[in-house]
Enzyme design. Structure first.
Site, short mmCIF file in Angstrom:
data_model
loop_
_atom_site.label_atom_id
_atom_site.label_comp_id
_atom_site.label_asym_id
_atom_site.label_seq_id
_atom_site.Cartn_x
_atom_site.Cartn_y
_atom_site.Cartn_z
N ASP A 11 -30.46 4.90 -0.21
CA ASP A 11 -29.50 4.18 0.63
C ASP A 11 -30.04 4.21 2.05
O ASP A 11 -30.18 5.27 2.65
CB ASP A 11 -28.13 4.85 0.56
CG ASP A 11 -27.02 3.93 1.07
OD1 ASP A 11 -27.33 2.92 1.74
OD2 ASP A 11 -25.84 4.23 0.80
N ASP A 105 -30.00 -2.92 0.92
CA ASP A 105 -30.35 -1.59 1.43
C ASP A 105 -30.08 -0.46 0.44
O ASP A 105 -30.03 0.70 0.83
CB ASP A 105 -29.58 -1.32 2.73
CG ASP A 105 -28.07 -1.30 2.52
OD1 ASP A 105 -27.59 -1.88 1.53
OD2 ASP A 105 -27.37 -0.70 3.37
N GLU A 106 -29.94 -0.78 -0.83
CA GLU A 106 -29.53 0.25 -1.78
C GLU A 106 -30.11 -0.06 -3.16
O GLU A 106 -30.11 -1.21 -3.60
CB GLU A 106 -28.00 0.28 -1.85
CG GLU A 106 -27.40 1.39 -2.66
CD GLU A 106 -25.88 1.34 -2.65
OE1 GLU A 106 -25.29 2.22 -3.29
OE2 GLU A 106 -25.30 0.44 -2.02
#
Length: 468
Positions: A11, A105-106
Site C-alpha cells: 500500500d 496504489d495497492e
C-alpha cells in the site's frame, strides 16, 4: 491458509499527496490535500501532515479547508499518478506471476508462486528489497504487509504505515484479531458494523464466540458464514492475477445544480464521449448503456438500455444516453451525471469496421481542409447547427486560459514549475523541480504567451519520460 507468510500486500503511503510532495520540494513536510476544489469537491488523499488536523479521504473539501486552512489544496493529476503506478506494478511483476492490483496504489503479490520466498525470513527479505526498489525507482515510499492470507496481509500493511514492514506469522491470526473492532474485517462497513453493534458484537472475538448460526441469522447465509470464518482468522482467497472489468463509466459532480435541460443534455453527450474513449482504451465494447442522475435532493436514478450487440461507437452511446435522459425528470436541478457501458466484450468485427469508417471520415475531412475546403466545411457545420455563419466570429475575444492548482507548466525564461493558484486574470507559479531546492514563486497574466502547460517531470532524476 498458508504455513508461511508468503502473501504480500503493498500500500503506497498517502499516494496522491506523497507524489505531489515528491514533485514539489516546497510542499515537503507540509499539509497537502488532493481532490476536487469546487464547493462539492471531496478529498481524494491527504498527506500525513494534513491528517493530523483531522483531514481524511472522502471528506467534503469545505470541511477539510476549515480543519486545515493553511494546507496546500491541489487538483489531482491522474495521468501522472498512473505513470508512477505502472512503475510500481512492474516491480511487483518481477516478484511473481500472480499480482492482483486493487487500485493505482495497492496490490497483493503471491511470493510463493514467484519462487522467492518459502518462510518468514525469505519473505521479509523480499519485502524490504521491494520497498528499497520502489524508493529508488519511483521516489516514493510504500508499506508492506506479509502474512499467510490476503486479509491478514492487508491488516499488516495498515499497521506498517507509514513507510514500514510488518510480518504476521501464520498461527497467530486469532490472537491478533480478537480484541480488534469488527470493522477491521473485509465486508464490514458502517451499516453492517452498526447492525452487529446492536446485537452486542463490537470486537472480532465477539463474532467468533457468537457462532456461525447466529451470524447467518443476522446477516444471511453467505455473509454470515464468511464473516465467521474470517473472525477465526481463516481466509483462503487466492491472489488472482487478472480481474476482468465489468463496466466502464465516467461521472461529474457540478458545483452548482444544473437546471437548463439543454445544458444537461450537452453534459450527458460530453460524458458519453469520455466514456467511449475510456472504453476503447481498455480494448472493449459493450452492450448496455447506463445513465446515472443524482438530483438536487440527493436521490439517485439509474436508467439502462441494452443494445442488440456490443459497440464502441460514440454516436450510438451518445444517442442511447440521450434517450435514457428523456425518461428522467430533472425538475428541481441535477447535481451529478454519469454515463457507463456494461456487458463488456472484446472488440467485435462490427466494432472494428465502425471505428475504421470513423477514422476514414476524419481523414477525408482533414484532406478536404488541406485542399482549401475550409469555407465549405464551415458552412456545413453552420447548416447542421441551424445557424448562419457569423463573419464577426473571428473578432470575438479568446477564452481565458485556466490554470489548475498543482498542475505543471513551463515558462520560456524561468523553466519548469507548477501552478500555486490563479484568479482575476493572474496566475502564480512556483518554479522548482523534484530534485531542486524549494523554488521562488512568480505571478503572470493568465494569457502570458511565454507560459505553457507542461508534462510532469520524473520524480527520480535521470529517468526518461516522453514529453518531459
Amino acid at each position: 491458509m498458508r504455513a508461511a507468510p508468503t502473501i504480500l500486500h503493498l500500500d503506497m503511503d498517502a499516494f496522491f499527496a506523497a507524489a505531489e510532495q515528491a514533485a514539489k520540494p516546497s510542499l515537503r513536510g507540509k499539509p497537502v490535500v488532493v481532490g476536487g476544489l469546487g464547493p462539492r469537491g471531496v478529498v481524494a488523499t491527504a498527506s500525513y501532515e494534513a491528517r493530523r488536523f483531522g483531514v481524511h479521504s472522502a471528506m467534503p473539501m469545505g470541511q477539510a479547508r476549515r480543519l486545515a486552512p493553511n494546507a496546500a489544496y491541489l487538483v489531482p493529476r491522474f495521468a501522472f499518478y498512473r505513470s508512477i503506478s505502472e512503475q510500481v506494478m512492474e516491480l511487483l511483476g518481477r516478484l511473481s506471476p500472480l499480482v492482483e492490483p486493487l487500485s493505482l496504489d495497492e496490490a497483493f503479490v503471491d511470493l510463493e508462486a514467484g519462487g522467492l520466498a518459502d518462510d518468514g525470513a525469505s519473505a521479509r527479505a523480499v519485502g524490504e528489497r521491494l520497498r528499497a526498489d520502489i524508493l529508488a525507482t519511483a521516489g516514493l515510499t510504500g508499506s508492506v504487509g506479509l502474512a499467510g492470507s490476503k486479509m491478514i496481509a492487508k491488516i499488516a500493511s495498515e499497521e506498517a504505515k507509514p513507510d514500514g514492514l510488518v510480518l504476521i506469522e501464520p498461527g497467530t491470526e486469532r490472537e491478533l484479531l480478537g480484541p480488534r473492532s469488527v470493522r477491521i474485517l473485509p465486508g464490514v462497513g458502517p451499516a453492517t458494523g452498526e447492525h452487529l453493534r446492536r446485537a452486542g458484537m463490537t470486537t472480532v472475538s465477539d463474532l467468533a464466540e457468537a457462532g456461525e448460526d447466529e451470524l447467518v441469522r443476522l446477516l444471511g447465509k453467505a455473509h454470515g458464514a464468511s464473516l465467521h470464518r474470517m473472525a477465526q482468522g481463516y481466509d483462503d482467497r487466492p491472489v488472482v492475477a487478472e480481474r476482468d472489468a465489468k463496466s466502464v463509466s465516467v461521472e461529474d459532480t457540478f458545483d452548482v445544480d444544473l437546471h437548463d435541460r439543454v445544458r444537461i443534455r450537452t453534459e450527458v453527450e460530453r460524458l458519453a464521449e469520455r466514456c467511449v474513449a475510456r472504453l476503447r482504451a481498455s480494448g472493449h465494447s459493450g452492450r448496455t448503456i447506463v445513465l446515472k442522475v443524482r438530483r438536487y435532493d440527493f436521490s439517485t436514478l439509474t436508467r439502462s438500455e441494452t443494445l442488440r450487440g456490443p459497440t464502441d461507437d460514440p454516436v450510438v452511446v451518445r444517442e442511447a444516453a440521450g434517450r435514457l435522459l428523456e425518461a428522467v425528470d430533472t425538475t428541481g436541478g441535477v447535481r451529478l451525471l454519469g454515463v457507463g457501458v456494461s456487458g463488456l466484450a472484446d472488440y467485435t468485427q462490427e466494432d472494428l469496421f465502425a471505428q475504421a469508417e470513423e477514422e476514414r471520415v476524419v481523414a477525408a475531412a482533414a484532406s478536404a481542409s488541406a485542399a482549401g475546403a475550409v469555407g465549405s466545411a464551415s458552412a456545413s457545420v453552420a447548416s447542421v447547427a441551424g445557424a448562419v455563419p457569423d463573419e464577426s466570429a473571428a473578432a470575438e475575444p479568446a477564452v481565458e486560459r485556466r490554470w489548475a492548482p498543482g498542475h505543471d507548466v513551463r515558462h520560456a525564461v524561468h523553466g519548469a514549475g507548477w501552478v500555486q493558484g490563479s484568479g482575476v486574470g493572474r496566475v502564480t507559479v512556483r518554479f522548482e523541480e523534484p530534485w531542486s531546492a524549494p523554488g521562488r514563486g512568480r505571478t503572470f497574466s493568465v494569457d502570458d504567451p511565454e507560459l505553457e502547460p507542461s508534462e510532469p517531470l520524473p520524480l527520480v532524476r535521470g529517468e526518461c519520460r516522453a514529453g518531459a
